[in-house]
Design a protein around this motif. Structure first.
Motif, mmCIF file in Angstrom:
data_model
loop_
_atom_site.group_PDB
_atom_site.id
_atom_site.type_symbol
_atom_site.label_atom_id
_atom_site.label_comp_id
_atom_site.label_asym_id
_atom_site.label_seq_id
_atom_site.Cartn_x
_atom_site.Cartn_y
_atom_site.Cartn_z
ATOM 1 N N ARG A 42 -8.391 29.601 34.120
ATOM 2 C CA ARG A 42 -9.789 30.020 34.252
ATOM 3 C C ARG A 42 -10.619 29.565 33.059
ATOM 4 N NH1 ARG A 42 -9.208 36.286 36.519
ATOM 5 N NH2 ARG A 42 -8.290 35.732 38.555
ATOM 6 N N ASN A 43 -10.069 29.695 31.881
ATOM 7 C CA ASN A 43 -10.806 29.230 30.704
ATOM 8 C C ASN A 43 -11.048 27.730 30.741
ATOM 9 O OD1 ASN A 43 -10.874 31.832 29.664
ATOM 10 N ND2 ASN A 43 -8.958 31.588 28.515
ATOM 11 N N GLN A 45 -11.358 25.906 33.496
ATOM 12 C CA GLN A 45 -12.396 25.656 34.498
ATOM 13 C C GLN A 45 -13.779 25.975 33.940
ATOM 14 O OE1 GLN A 45 -11.249 27.975 37.879
ATOM 15 N NE2 GLN A 45 -9.719 26.523 38.586
ATOM 16 N N ARG A 46 -13.904 27.084 33.209
ATOM 17 C CA ARG A 46 -15.200 27.416 32.609
ATOM 18 C C ARG A 46 -15.631 26.366 31.599
ATOM 19 N NH1 ARG A 46 -14.138 33.896 31.442
ATOM 20 N NH2 ARG A 46 -13.982 34.555 33.635
ATOM 21 N N ARG A 132 -21.066 30.705 40.417
ATOM 22 C CA ARG A 132 -21.971 31.751 39.943
ATOM 23 C C ARG A 132 -22.012 31.692 38.421
ATOM 24 N NH1 ARG A 132 -20.512 37.030 43.728
ATOM 25 N NH2 ARG A 132 -21.004 36.036 45.732
ATOM 26 N N ASP A 134 -21.237 30.424 35.082
ATOM 27 C CA ASP A 134 -20.148 29.595 34.548
ATOM 28 C C ASP A 134 -18.845 29.786 35.313
ATOM 29 O OD1 ASP A 134 -21.896 28.711 32.671
ATOM 30 O OD2 ASP A 134 -21.240 30.098 31.106
ATOM 31 N N LYS A 135 -18.843 30.639 36.312
ATOM 32 C CA LYS A 135 -17.625 30.938 37.050
ATOM 33 C C LYS A 135 -17.588 30.110 38.330
ATOM 34 C CE LYS A 135 -17.302 35.698 35.361
ATOM 35 N NZ LYS A 135 -17.220 37.136 35.748
ATOM 36 N N CYS A 137 -15.031 29.362 41.825
ATOM 37 C CA CYS A 137 -13.875 29.867 42.560
ATOM 38 C C CYS A 137 -12.755 28.822 42.546
ATOM 39 C CB CYS A 137 -14.268 30.213 43.998
ATOM 40 S SG CYS A 137 -14.900 28.833 44.938
#
Length: 264
Positions: A42-43, A45-46, A132, A134-135, A137
């Protein structure tokens, strides 16, 4: 004997506590090993989204500064910045590039997309949006997953991928997997392209029945000119021949007698 038993009992208790502590530490290590890759992904991807936004917003500045440098890394950054800026200004050129052909071939961008879902029944609606802030899916829609695919009313080759060639209707998002936010932009771009004549519009065929819809035939007559109200004649000549029912007239007068003017 008592001392020996007490020492052995203390030793067994110590080993039992030690085994419990080791088991708990093993569970904690298992949980950390499972959750750490997810958090790291996740980090990453951000960070990729932040880098892409910064590169896209600063593309003209980077192009000017990197042209004076001679390093290979600067050249690669310049090429990426120019590519993003070129596709942002002219998104229809991406569908003719070698990068697009290598990734999609001759198929539409949504042909090989499958959305992840729980159970055997797929969801009846697509998600509202894939990005949405910086996030993002994990399994973004076909348009959100590729930053070079940009919806524009002049990008006719992209819009035609979402239109049925037989009926001319826009494909449902449950078939293409596009999120609702991108689907609204698609519908708006398709309508704009049709208004500008870039896309064909299929109208239903209506056979001419050769019926007369004008007002010159006998079934349609002009409205007669009104008579003068001072003459005392009725508007329609047949209205005076109608005689109301006496019982019905008496009932209406009895109901509205407080509102009727007295007979002179």
């Amino acid at each position: 004997m008592n001392k020996g038993l007490s020492v052995n009992g203390f030793t067994s208790t110590f080993y039992i506590d030690f085994y419990k502590m080791a088991a708990s530490l093993q569970r904690i290590g298992t949980v950390i090993c499972r959750t750490f890759p997810v958090i790291l992904q996740r980090n990453l991807q951000r960070q990729r989204i932040r880098d892409w936004k910064i590169t896209l917003s600063a593309a003209p500045v980077l192009r000017v500064n990197f042209c004076t440098s001679s390093s290979s890394s600067s050249a690669e950054s310049t090429d990426s910045a120019e590519t993003l800026s070129r596709y942002a200004d002219r998104p229809w050129e991406y569908l003719e590039s070698e990068e697009y052909i290598e990734r999609y071939g001759s198929k539409p961008v949504w042909s090989n997309y499958r959305r992840n879902h729980k159970g055997g029944v797929p969801p009846q609606k697509t998600r509202k949006t894939c990005i949405r802030g910086d996030k993002i899916c994990a399994n973004a829609c076909p348009i959100c997953r590729d930053p070079n695919v940009i919806i524009h009313y002049k990008n006719v080759n992209l819009l035609q991928q979402f239109i049925s060639p037989q009926t001319g209707m826009v494909y449902d998002p449950t078939r293409t997997g596009v999120c609702m936010k991108q689907q609204k932009l698609l519908n708006k771009a398709i309508d704009t392209a049709r208004d500008h004549g870039l896309l064909s519009v299929q109208l239903p065929h209506v056979d001419y029945s050769k019926e007369d819809y004008s007002n010159t035939h006998g079934a349609v007559a002009p409205t007669p000119a009104p008579f003068s109200f001072s003459s005392g004649e009725l508007w329609y000549s047949w209205y005076g021949s109608i005689k109301p029912d006496e019982r019905e007239l008496a009932r209406v007068k009895r109901i509205y007698k407080d509102y009727l003017k007295p007979d002179v």
